[in-house]
Each structure stands twice: as C-alpha cells, then as structure tokens.
Write a protein that holds these residues in place. Structure first.
Motif, PDB file in Angstrom:
ATOM      1  N   GLU A 147       0.835  -1.199   0.000  1.00 57.81           N
ATOM      2  CA  GLU A 147       0.000   0.000   0.000  1.00 57.81           C
ATOM      3  C   GLU A 147       0.872   1.252   0.000  1.00 57.81           C
ATOM      4  OE1 GLU A 147      -0.388  -2.519   2.273  1.00 57.81           O
ATOM      5  OE2 GLU A 147      -2.140  -3.440   1.362  1.00 57.81           O
ATOM      6  N   GLN A 148       1.955   1.254   0.797  1.00 59.87           N
ATOM      7  CA  GLN A 148       2.870   2.393   0.819  1.00 59.87           C
ATOM      8  C   GLN A 148       3.553   2.546  -0.534  1.00 59.87           C
ATOM      9  OE1 GLN A 148       5.076   1.034   4.290  1.00 59.87           O
ATOM     10  NE2 GLN A 148       4.648   2.990   5.277  1.00 59.87           N
ATOM     11  N   SER A 149       3.970   1.436  -1.133  1.00 62.07           N
ATOM     12  CA  SER A 149       4.633   1.478  -2.432  1.00 62.07           C
ATOM     13  C   SER A 149       3.706   2.074  -3.485  1.00 62.07           C
ATOM     14  CB  SER A 149       5.055   0.076  -2.863  1.00 62.07           C
ATOM     15  OG  SER A 149       5.985  -0.454  -1.962  1.00 62.07           O
ATOM     16  N   GLN A 150       2.453   1.655  -3.500  1.00 64.97           N
ATOM     17  CA  GLN A 150       1.493   2.196  -4.465  1.00 64.97           C
ATOM     18  C   GLN A 150       1.240   3.668  -4.195  1.00 64.97           C
ATOM     19  OE1 GLN A 150       0.155   0.612  -7.234  1.00 64.97           O
ATOM     20  NE2 GLN A 150      -0.361   2.718  -7.669  1.00 64.97           N
ATOM     21  N   ALA A 151       1.131   4.043  -2.939  1.00 64.80           N
ATOM     22  CA  ALA A 151       0.915   5.451  -2.590  1.00 64.80           C
ATOM     23  C   ALA A 151       2.098   6.308  -3.049  1.00 64.80           C
ATOM     24  CB  ALA A 151       0.697   5.593  -1.086  1.00 64.80           C
ATOM     25  N   LEU A 152       3.312   5.803  -2.869  1.00 65.99           N
ATOM     26  CA  LEU A 152       4.503   6.532  -3.302  1.00 65.99           C
ATOM     27  C   LEU A 152       4.527   6.643  -4.823  1.00 65.99           C
ATOM     28  CD1 LEU A 152       7.144   7.970  -2.708  1.00 65.99           C
ATOM     29  CD2 LEU A 152       8.268   5.750  -2.591  1.00 65.99           C
ATOM     30  N   ASP A 153       4.227   5.548  -5.514  1.00 66.44           N
ATOM     31  CA  ASP A 153       4.178   5.586  -6.985  1.00 66.44           C
ATOM     32  C   ASP A 153       3.165   6.626  -7.465  1.00 66.44           C
ATOM     33  OD1 ASP A 153       6.080   3.648  -7.375  1.00 66.44           O
ATOM     34  OD2 ASP A 153       4.648   2.033  -7.789  1.00 66.44           O
ATOM     35  N   ASP A 154       1.987   6.636  -6.854  1.00 68.77           N
ATOM     36  CA  ASP A 154       0.948   7.587  -7.241  1.00 68.77           C
ATOM     37  C   ASP A 154       1.399   9.024  -6.997  1.00 68.77           C
ATOM     38  OD1 ASP A 154      -0.644   5.457  -7.952  1.00 68.77           O
ATOM     39  OD2 ASP A 154      -1.892   5.536  -6.142  1.00 68.77           O
ATOM     40  N   ALA A 155       2.073   9.251  -5.873  1.00 65.94           N
ATOM     41  CA  ALA A 155       2.566  10.594  -5.547  1.00 65.94           C
ATOM     42  C   ALA A 155       3.608  11.052  -6.559  1.00 65.94           C
ATOM     43  CB  ALA A 155       3.146  10.622  -4.130  1.00 65.94           C
ATOM     44  N   LEU A 156       4.516  10.155  -6.930  1.00 69.35           N
ATOM     45  CA  LEU A 156       5.559  10.513  -7.897  1.00 69.35           C
ATOM     46  C   LEU A 156       4.955  10.834  -9.259  1.00 69.35           C
ATOM     47  CD1 LEU A 156       8.311   7.901  -6.940  1.00 69.35           C
ATOM     48  CD2 LEU A 156       8.110  10.284  -6.201  1.00 69.35           C
ATOM     49  N   GLU A 157       3.966  10.054  -9.658  1.00 68.80           N
ATOM     50  CA  GLU A 157       3.290  10.329 -10.927  1.00 68.80           C
ATOM     51  C   GLU A 157       2.562  11.667 -10.870  1.00 68.80           C
ATOM     52  OE1 GLU A 157       1.071   7.136 -12.786  1.00 68.80           O
ATOM     53  OE2 GLU A 157       2.369   5.674 -11.803  1.00 68.80           O
ATOM     54  N   ALA A 158       1.962  11.985  -9.739  1.00 67.52           N
ATOM     55  CA  ALA A 158       1.273  13.267  -9.586  1.00 67.52           C
ATOM     56  C   ALA A 158       2.258  14.425  -9.689  1.00 67.52           C
ATOM     57  CB  ALA A 158       0.536  13.312  -8.249  1.00 67.52           C
ATOM     58  N   LEU A 159       3.437  14.278  -9.097  1.00 64.74           N
ATOM     59  CA  LEU A 159       4.449  15.336  -9.171  1.00 64.74           C
ATOM     60  C   LEU A 159       4.914  15.541 -10.610  1.00 64.74           C
ATOM     61  CD1 LEU A 159       6.491  14.410  -5.988  1.00 64.74           C
ATOM     62  CD2 LEU A 159       5.049  16.440  -6.288  1.00 64.74           C
ATOM     63  N   LEU A 160       5.087  14.447 -11.343  1.00 70.75           N
ATOM     64  CA  LEU A 160       5.465  14.566 -12.756  1.00 70.75           C
ATOM     65  C   LEU A 160       4.359  15.250 -13.548  1.00 70.75           C
ATOM     66  CD1 LEU A 160       7.074  11.035 -13.254  1.00 70.75           C
ATOM     67  CD2 LEU A 160       8.287  13.222 -13.293  1.00 70.75           C
ATOM     68  N   ALA A 161       3.103  14.912 -13.243  1.00 70.95           N
ATOM     69  CA  ALA A 161       1.965  15.526 -13.925  1.00 70.95           C
ATOM     70  C   ALA A 161       1.861  17.020 -13.608  1.00 70.95           C
ATOM     71  CB  ALA A 161       0.671  14.821 -13.545  1.00 70.95           C
ATOM     72  N   LEU A 162       2.333  17.409 -12.431  1.00 73.31           N
ATOM     73  CA  LEU A 162       2.318  18.826 -12.053  1.00 73.31           C
ATOM     74  C   LEU A 162       3.390  19.630 -12.785  1.00 73.31           C
ATOM     75  CD1 LEU A 162       1.725  18.548  -8.205  1.00 73.31           C
ATOM     76  CD2 LEU A 162       0.144  19.486  -9.906  1.00 73.31           C
ATOM     77  N   GLY A 163       4.295  18.922 -13.459  1.00 68.50           N
ATOM     78  CA  GLY A 163       5.309  19.612 -14.243  1.00 68.50           C
ATOM     79  C   GLY A 163       6.705  19.602 -13.663  1.00 68.50           C
ATOM     80  N   TYR A 164       6.895  18.941 -12.527  1.00 67.51           N
ATOM     81  CA  TYR A 164       8.243  18.839 -11.972  1.00 67.51           C
ATOM     82  C   TYR A 164       9.054  17.888 -12.841  1.00 67.51           C
ATOM     83  CZ  TYR A 164       6.642  21.369  -7.910  1.00 67.51           C
ATOM     84  OH  TYR A 164       6.141  22.342  -7.093  1.00 67.51           O
ATOM     85  N   THR A 165      10.332  18.149 -12.979  1.00 68.36           N
ATOM     86  CA  THR A 165      11.176  17.298 -13.813  1.00 68.36           C
ATOM     87  C   THR A 165      11.411  15.961 -13.125  1.00 68.36           C
ATOM     88  OG1 THR A 165      13.276  18.043 -12.860  1.00 68.36           O
ATOM     89  CG2 THR A 165      12.391  19.329 -14.719  1.00 68.36           C
TER      90      THR A 165
END
Length: 196
Positions: A147-165
C-alpha cells in the motif's frame, strides 16, 4: 488499441502466455518472461499490439512501466519487438536505463541481437528520454508495504503531472519515501522540499 486485458492465464509457454478474457476469447501474448505470470490465476496484463505487413501480434507486460520501456525500445532504429523483449527479459530496468544514460555500450551488447552499432543507436536514440521511467525505478524502500509502495508511486506520478522534472522528483523520492504512508502525505512532503 489495447491497454490491458483482465482474465485467466490458461497457458504459459517459453515465449508467450494465453489469457482468457471474461468474454471467452483467448489471447496469445508474447512476453519477455512468461514465467512471471501464474497459470490458472486471474491477472491484469498490459498489452501492446504490433501490426506488420503480414502479422498482427500482441505483447504482454507485467506493468505499465515495462510496456512503456518496450515502446521506447521500439523507437530505436534496428530494434524490433523480439529484440525489445530480449532486452526486457533481463528484468533490470534500472541497469538498462543507467547504461543508456552513461553511454555503457558494453552493457547493451550483452543482449541477444544487439551488436555494437545497435547498442550505440540505443544510446543515441534514448539518452535523456527515459527520465520518467528512471524516476520510478529503485526508489521504494524494500521494507515498505504494497500500500505504501502504491501510494509513493501515485505521488511521484502526480508530481510529474504537475510539471516537476523527473530529476527533481527522483531527488525528493528517497527522502519522502521514509516520511509518510499516504499519497497525499507523500505529495505534501515532496512539495515542501521542491518549493524551497
């Protein structure tokens, strides 16, 4: 055309799996390592359809990142589906990405069908284009729960979608991976680090 197929894995061979969809159709999916799938188990398999002059084939992947890497490899001159599968069969996406980014032609020539010229072409065509995939590999703490791994993956994808490199996301991923256990918590922690 296809993104994924949900169904029962009915057959596993050295080069492909057969997945029976809920509609009753059995699909042959060529795979880098068919034995990662389990026979007689309901599975969610990512799929890529390749259409050629005299052939239409489906390729199956364990996750969306493996499918994305397959498609990146297909964009390299001299790499076809079979060569791309041979490269993916290694199972070391992080090593592959590192080899491309560090011009490690010797690493790439270890794969079947990849000579020095093709390895140089892989580096030329993919260097700097695997950042998003690189940001997802090797960052999850081995002791974290699924669950933590999936939450971290989702967070990283969200940051990329926000435009962070991808470079910025990768830099904060190691730190935030120890600080939270929800997607929202990971994003908040990352944003505090990124806006400094």
């Amino acid at each position: 055309m296809y993104e994924y197929i949900n169904g029962l894995i009915t057959n596993i061979t050295p080069s492909y799996i057969v997945i029976a969809s809920r509609s009753g159709v059995g699909y042959r999916l060529y795979s880098a390592n068919p034995y990662r799938f389990e026979e007689n188990v309901e599975s969610h398999v990512y799929v890529q359809q390749i259409v050629r002059e005299n052939d239409i084939s489906l390729y199956g992947f364990i996750d969306a990142d493996e499918k994305a890497l397959f498609n990146k490899l297909l964009n390299v001159s001299g790499i076809g589906p079979k060569s791309a599968l041979a490269i993916l069969a290694n199972g070391d996406a992080e090593g592959l990405i590192s080899a491309v980014e560090n011009d490690n032609v010797a690493y790439l020539t270890q794969f079947p069908g990849v000579g020095k010229k093709t390895a140089q072409q892989i580096v030329l065509d993919l260097k700097g284009k695997l950042d998003e995939l690189a940001s997802k590999t090797g960052m999850i703490n081995a002791s974290s729960s699924p669950e933590q791994s999936q939450a971290l993956d989702d967070a990283l994808e969200a940051l990329l979608a926000l435009g962070y490199t991808a470079k910025d996301v990768k830099a904060v991923a190691q730190i935030i991976g120890r600080n939270s256990d929800t997607t929202d918590g990971y994003i908040r922690s990352a944003l505090k680090l990124l806006v400094k």
